[in-house]
Design an enzyme around this catalytic site. Structure first.
Site, PDB file in Angstrom:
ATOM      1  N   LYS A  64       0.935  -1.099  -0.020  1.00 25.06           N
ATOM      2  CA  LYS A  64      -0.047   0.040   0.087  1.00 25.06           C
ATOM      3  C   LYS A  64       0.863   1.360   0.158  1.00 25.06           C
ATOM      4  CE  LYS A  64      -0.719  -0.403   5.086  1.00 25.06           C
ATOM      5  NZ  LYS A  64      -1.516  -0.434   6.087  1.00 25.06           N
ATOM      6  N   HIS A 123      -8.203   9.980   5.579  1.00 30.09           N
ATOM      7  CA  HIS A 123      -9.260   9.645   6.392  1.00 30.09           C
ATOM      8  C   HIS A 123     -10.241  10.785   6.700  1.00 30.09           C
ATOM      9  CE1 HIS A 123      -6.168   6.934   7.792  1.00 30.09           C
ATOM     10  NE2 HIS A 123      -7.162   6.034   8.127  1.00 30.09           N
ATOM     11  N   ASP A 138      -8.592   1.115  -0.808  1.00 28.12           N
ATOM     12  CA  ASP A 138      -8.469   1.626   0.597  1.00 28.12           C
ATOM     13  C   ASP A 138     -10.062   1.449   1.078  1.00 28.12           C
ATOM     14  OD1 ASP A 138      -7.435   2.211   2.894  1.00 28.12           O
ATOM     15  OD2 ASP A 138      -6.192   3.972   2.523  1.00 28.12           O
TER      16      ASP A 138
END
Length: 339
Positions: free
Chosen positions: A172, A185, A255
């Site tokens: 990742k 986020h 994700d």
């Protein structure tokens, strides 16, 4: 046995509710993911993992976790030792490359011991992002270094350590999160960097490790490639960069869809991810309404995506016969502070 859907899902608590079992049985996710909220003690973790697999009647279903070391580590003492972050491996590597590579392999092999005793068989590691000055600290010390060469070397050692212990590595965040100036986020970052510089710096670790079985996408816009959509929902980034230039032909996972970087409702997010050519939609927080919305846009896992998923499972050759106590003692020589 009915086929899997293009989903990896979490759950809300430490055991499955009747609603969750019924939902999983109907929607048949390909895999599951665990977070700290799902974890208390050994038997509970083993029971939860077993019940996840039982709900879809697939004993080989992958169960994922983020177990890196440093601040991103879901299993903590006494379930697993605290491990150093990627940057600590990088510092050791700069002083002594052979020692750094050995410590990276050991850390990952010890992760595999820790995870497999609970039935967890996929780790969202290695982190192949290469940070630059001024970037968000969301990657920060999770990175192995600030130059592609050390990230490539240590990332390879970590992936091999996990696989030696029977655990699937997930690299990742492809094609690179290191330049993002915001935490995905909470918001969507845009990287305004020339394509040549991205190729040389950001994409290089993923290209060097393009034979690994699974990769997770970056919720990042690269204006030089597609100014309108983050990599996770950009068909151009997926086809031209991830599949094309980077040459990754493994299983591509988004994700987390509940991160604020992705816009739109959950149906839109899931549809956009799959339309871009990403193989699997990841949803982590266990919110049932959100999961139902995501699942409403899922598809049967078939064609090339199914072949990639099968190759990922087949890439695990079982565990080696490593001596756990010996490896822990050896790792302790590199990192005395590991508890």
């Amino acid at each position: 046995m009915s086929e899997s859907q293009t989903l990896i899902l979490g759950c809300l608590g430490r055991s499955l509710t009747r609603d969750e079992i019924s939902f999983y049985r109907g929607e048949r996710p390909w895999g599951f993911i665990l977070f700290a909220r799902n974890i208390s003690e050994p038997e509970q973790i083993r029971d939860l993992v077993a019940s996840m697999r039982d709900s879809i009647d697939r004993p080989d279903a992958p169960v994922f976790i983020d177990q890196e070391g440093g601040r991103v580590q879901r299993l903590r003492p006494p379930l697993a030792p605290n491990y150093p972050a990627g940057a600590a491996l990088g510092a050791l590597y700069r002083d002594d490359s052979e020692a750094g590579l050995r410590a990276a392999w050991l850390l990952a092999r010890l992760h595999a011991f820790d995870l497999m005793r609970y039935g967890i068989n996929a780790d969202c590691l290695p982190v192949l992002d290469v940070p630059v000055e001024g970037a968000s600290e969301v990657i920060g010390a999770r990175a192995y270094g600030k130059e592609p060469s050390s990230v490539i070397a240590l990332g390879r050692a970590v992936a091999e350590g996990l696989m030696s212990g029977g655990v699937l590595p997930v690299m990742k965040h492809i094609p690179g999160h290191g330049r993002a100036a915001a935490d995905t986020h909470f918001e969507l970052p845009t990287v305004h960097t020339r394509l040549d510089d991205l190729r040389r710096h950001d994409f290089a670790p993923f290209k060097a490790l393009n034979d690994l079985p699974i990769a997770m996408t970056a919720h990042v816009i690269f204006s030089a490639i597609d100014p309108n959509a983050p990599a996770t929902t950009s068909g151009k980034v997926v086809e031209e960069i991830i599949r094309g230039e980077i040459g990754f032909n493994g299983l591509l996972v988004s994700d987390d869809t509940s991160m604020k970087a992705l816009s739109g409702d959950f149906q839109t997010k899931a549809a956009s991810i799959l339309a871009a050519g990403v193989d699997l939609v990841l949803h982590c927080n266990g919110d049932m309404d959100e999961m139902r919305a995501i699942a409403s846009r899922a598809k049967p896992l078939e064609g090339e995506a199914l072949k990639r998923a099968e190759r990922a499972i087949a890439s695990l050759d079982g565990q080696d016969n490593a001596d756990e106590a010996g490896l822990r003692a050896e790792f302790g020589e590199y990192f005395k502070a590991v508890a």
